[in-house]
Design an enzyme around this catalytic site. Structure first.
Site, PDB file in Angstrom:
ATOM      1  N   ASP A   1     100.179  61.527  37.229  1.00 40.11           N
ATOM      2  CA  ASP A   1      98.721  61.577  37.269  1.00 40.11           C
ATOM      3  C   ASP A   1      98.338  62.784  38.128  1.00 40.11           C
ATOM      4  OD1 ASP A   1      95.994  61.255  37.800  1.00 40.11           O
ATOM      5  OD2 ASP A   1      96.136  59.086  37.541  1.00 40.11           O
TER       6      ASP A   1
ATOM      7  N   ARG B   1      87.339  61.530  54.469  1.00 41.57           N
ATOM      8  CA  ARG B   1      88.049  62.440  53.575  1.00 41.57           C
ATOM      9  C   ARG B   1      87.206  63.684  53.280  1.00 41.57           C
ATOM     10  NH1 ARG B   1      89.636  60.644  47.444  1.00 41.57           N
ATOM     11  NH2 ARG B   1      87.375  60.636  47.277  1.00 41.57           N
TER      12      ARG B   1
ATOM     13  N   PHE C   1      96.340  55.424  43.067  1.00 42.90           N
ATOM     14  CA  PHE C   1      94.958  54.963  42.955  1.00 42.90           C
ATOM     15  C   PHE C   1      94.962  53.598  42.270  1.00 42.90           C
ATOM     16  CE2 PHE C   1      90.704  55.003  40.994  1.00 42.90           C
ATOM     17  CZ  PHE C   1      89.926  55.405  42.067  1.00 42.90           C
TER      18      PHE C   1
ATOM     19  N   TYR D   1      86.391  65.772  36.237  1.00 46.21           N
ATOM     20  CA  TYR D   1      85.144  65.781  37.022  1.00 46.21           C
ATOM     21  C   TYR D   1      85.392  66.035  38.505  1.00 46.21           C
ATOM     22  CZ  TYR D   1      86.614  60.888  37.523  1.00 46.21           C
ATOM     23  OH  TYR D   1      87.346  59.749  37.744  1.00 46.21           O
ATOM     24  N   LYS D   2      86.673  66.057  38.920  1.00 45.03           N
ATOM     25  CA  LYS D   2      86.974  66.315  40.331  1.00 45.03           C
ATOM     26  C   LYS D   2      87.065  67.829  40.533  1.00 45.03           C
ATOM     27  CE  LYS D   2      88.943  61.737  40.972  1.00 45.03           C
ATOM     28  NZ  LYS D   2      90.111  60.869  40.749  1.00 45.03           N
TER      29      LYS D   2
HETATM   30  C1  LIG Z   1      89.814  59.488  40.262  1.00 44.19           C
HETATM   31  C2  LIG Z   1      91.020  58.760  39.809  1.00 44.19           C
HETATM   32  C3  LIG Z   1      90.960  57.809  38.763  1.00 44.19           C
HETATM   33  C4  LIG Z   1      89.640  57.441  38.136  1.00 44.19           C
HETATM   34  O1  LIG Z   1      89.783  57.036  36.819  1.00 44.19           O
HETATM   35  P1  LIG Z   1      88.530  57.046  35.835  1.00 44.19           P
HETATM   36  O2  LIG Z   1      88.978  56.302  34.645  1.00 44.19           O
HETATM   37  O3  LIG Z   1      88.189  58.479  35.571  1.00 44.19           O
HETATM   38  O4  LIG Z   1      87.392  56.380  36.547  1.00 44.19           O
HETATM   39  C5  LIG Z   1      92.134  57.239  38.333  1.00 44.19           C
HETATM   40  N1  LIG Z   1      93.318  57.548  38.909  1.00 44.19           N
HETATM   41  C6  LIG Z   1      93.412  58.425  39.926  1.00 44.19           C
HETATM   42  C7  LIG Z   1      94.746  58.743  40.519  1.00 44.19           C
HETATM   43  C8  LIG Z   1      92.265  59.043  40.417  1.00 44.19           C
HETATM   44  O5  LIG Z   1      92.342  59.891  41.445  1.00 44.19           O
END
Ligand SMILES: *Cc1c(COP(=O)(O)O)cnc(C)c1O
Length: 408
Positions: A195, A367, A120, A220-221
């Site tokens: 992660d 998705r 990400f 939150y996911k």
């Molecule tokens: C959703 C996601 C994020 C989002 O980071 P936030 O700081 O919570 O906005 C970061 N890394 C990955 C791999 C994600 O899937």
């Protein structure tokens, strides 16, 4: 056995909506509003400042961390919640770099943070920012090296200090072999940072078993903690008392209320706290974790595979114009299924307008997330019928579906 009818009952899901986006934002647990109201009215309202002790606000991040630990195979008292995932990525990678530095010699000379192009962007941006902070003028030669996902294993060389990998790809759902990559990283003297943004609550994770150095994730996911719910960080017991916190905030101090002038890191994972915990957000997250207490991750995984396989079969049979972007082999996939389509954004808008909620990821990915706690096989078939209608009749081909929103 997990009772998925019972877990579904625990969520507020709007009538007529098929929600296939719990990989991005989980739905509201029905118990969360009352739980939050109680924390607001009774704890904040009546206790005011005494709530920190009387209601145990300060201890809650540790307690919540322990509830998440069960879902990700972590040892007790080695998970801390707080901040956002981006911040926890920074903390974990910085601490991993400092571990190598502390070893001295060849370990300290390692210059590369290795990641992959399926990560990400925020994780990559945070690593870039960390490198700029550590190596402002480039004299140390620190480098973020981004390789193709399938090339990570071959790039675990003696130049690499830290491997920073997201287990499940946010776009395609492709899943890395965490145990194998971690073992190979260790054999080559590399600290592994995982992660788990698309793993926690989606697939069984065994952090203790694979001896990962650090792990981070959001709540939150799949965990359904609510928009902006705090993130989590795991530190391996071997590193917990030596990992150096780069974000040395007062609540990670050994004695925050001694108000000493200089920083001394607190015990174990407590040092990964930064500032004041989000008490209200923690209340919603605790309500979400009550639902997780009714589950077994092996059951969740089995049902998730069933839902994903059904979706792939139904959509492929109905929509030849959609190209599967996720691995076909369930073992190599997380809990989401993606399809490629050249007008994917418009097509997803048309699907959403008909009550099936998924999302779009640039450049061409439609998705869909599968979350056994509240998605049923009947809904999967219904969703495929709606997608078929949109695709076969080109219902997406109208100007209103082509205007991009700020959040896609
Ligand atoms: C959703 C996601 C994020 C989002 O980071 P936030 O700081 O919570 O906005 C970061 N890394 C990955 C791999 C994600 O899937």
């Amino acid at each position: 056995m997990t009772d998925f009818n019972a877990t579904k009952e625990m969520f507020h899901l709007p009538e007529g909506m098929i929600y296939l986006d719990g990989n991005s934002l989980g739905p509201l647990p029905k118990a969360a509003p009352a739980k939050m109201a109680e924390v607001m009215e009774k704890e904040w309202g009546d206790y005011l400042i005494t709530g920190w002790n009387k209601a145990g606000w300060m201890a809650r991040p540790t307690a919540i961390g322990n509830r998440i630990a069960r879902l990700i195979g972590a040892e007790e008292n080695h998970v801390m919640v707080g901040d956002t995932l981006s911040i926890k990525v920074y903390q974990a990678v910085a601490a991993a770099m400092s571990l190598q530095h502390a070893k001295g010699g060849a370990a300290a000379a390692r210059k590369v943070i290795l990641s992959d192009s399926g990560n990400f962007p925020s994780d990559l941006y945070m690593a870039e920012g960390l490198i700029k902070t550590l190596d402002r003028d480039g004299t140390l030669g620190l480098e973020l090296r981004v390789v193709a996902p399938e090339e990570v294993a071959d790039n675990l060389t003696d130049e690499v200090a830290v491997m920073m990998i997201t287990e499940v790809d946010y776009r395609t759902g492709r899943k890395h072999d965490m145990a194998a990559l971690t073992a190979k990283a260790h054999a080559n003297g590399i600290v592994a940072v995982w992660d788990l943004a698309h793993s926690a609550g989606a697939v069984p994770v065994d952090l203790a078993g694979c001896q990962a150095g650090f792990a981070v994730g959001c709540t939150y996911k799949y965990l359904n903690g609510g928009p902006g719910a705090p993130a989590f960080i795991y530190v391996n017991p071997a590193h917990a008392d030596v990992a150096e916190p780069a974000l040395s905030g007062w609540l990670g101090h050994d004695a925050p209320f001694a108000f000493e002038q200089n920083y001394r890191a607190g015990p174990g994972v407590e040092r990964m706290r930064v500032g004041t915990p989000p008490v209200l957000a923690n209340a919603a997250l605790a309500a979400a974790l009550d639902v997780w207490d009714m589950t077994d991750m092996q059951d969740v995984r089995a049902r998730s595979i069933e839902l994903c396989e059904l979706f792939i079969k139904e959509v492929e049979a109905r929509c030849p114009m959609l190209e599967l972007a996720s691995p076909r082999d369930a073992d190599q996939r997380g809990s989401q299924v993606s399809f490629r389509f050249h007008e994917g954004y418009a097509a997803m808008q048309a699907v959403i307008a008909r009550g099936v909620i998924g999302d779009f990821r640039a450049p061409d990915i439609m998705r869909f997330g599968f979350t056994p706690l509240y998605v049923t096989p009947e809904e999967v078939v219904k969703a495929a019928e709606i997608i078929e209608d949109v695709m076969v009749n080109a219902l997406w081909d109208t100007p209103e579906y082509k205007v991009r929103n700020r959040v896609t």
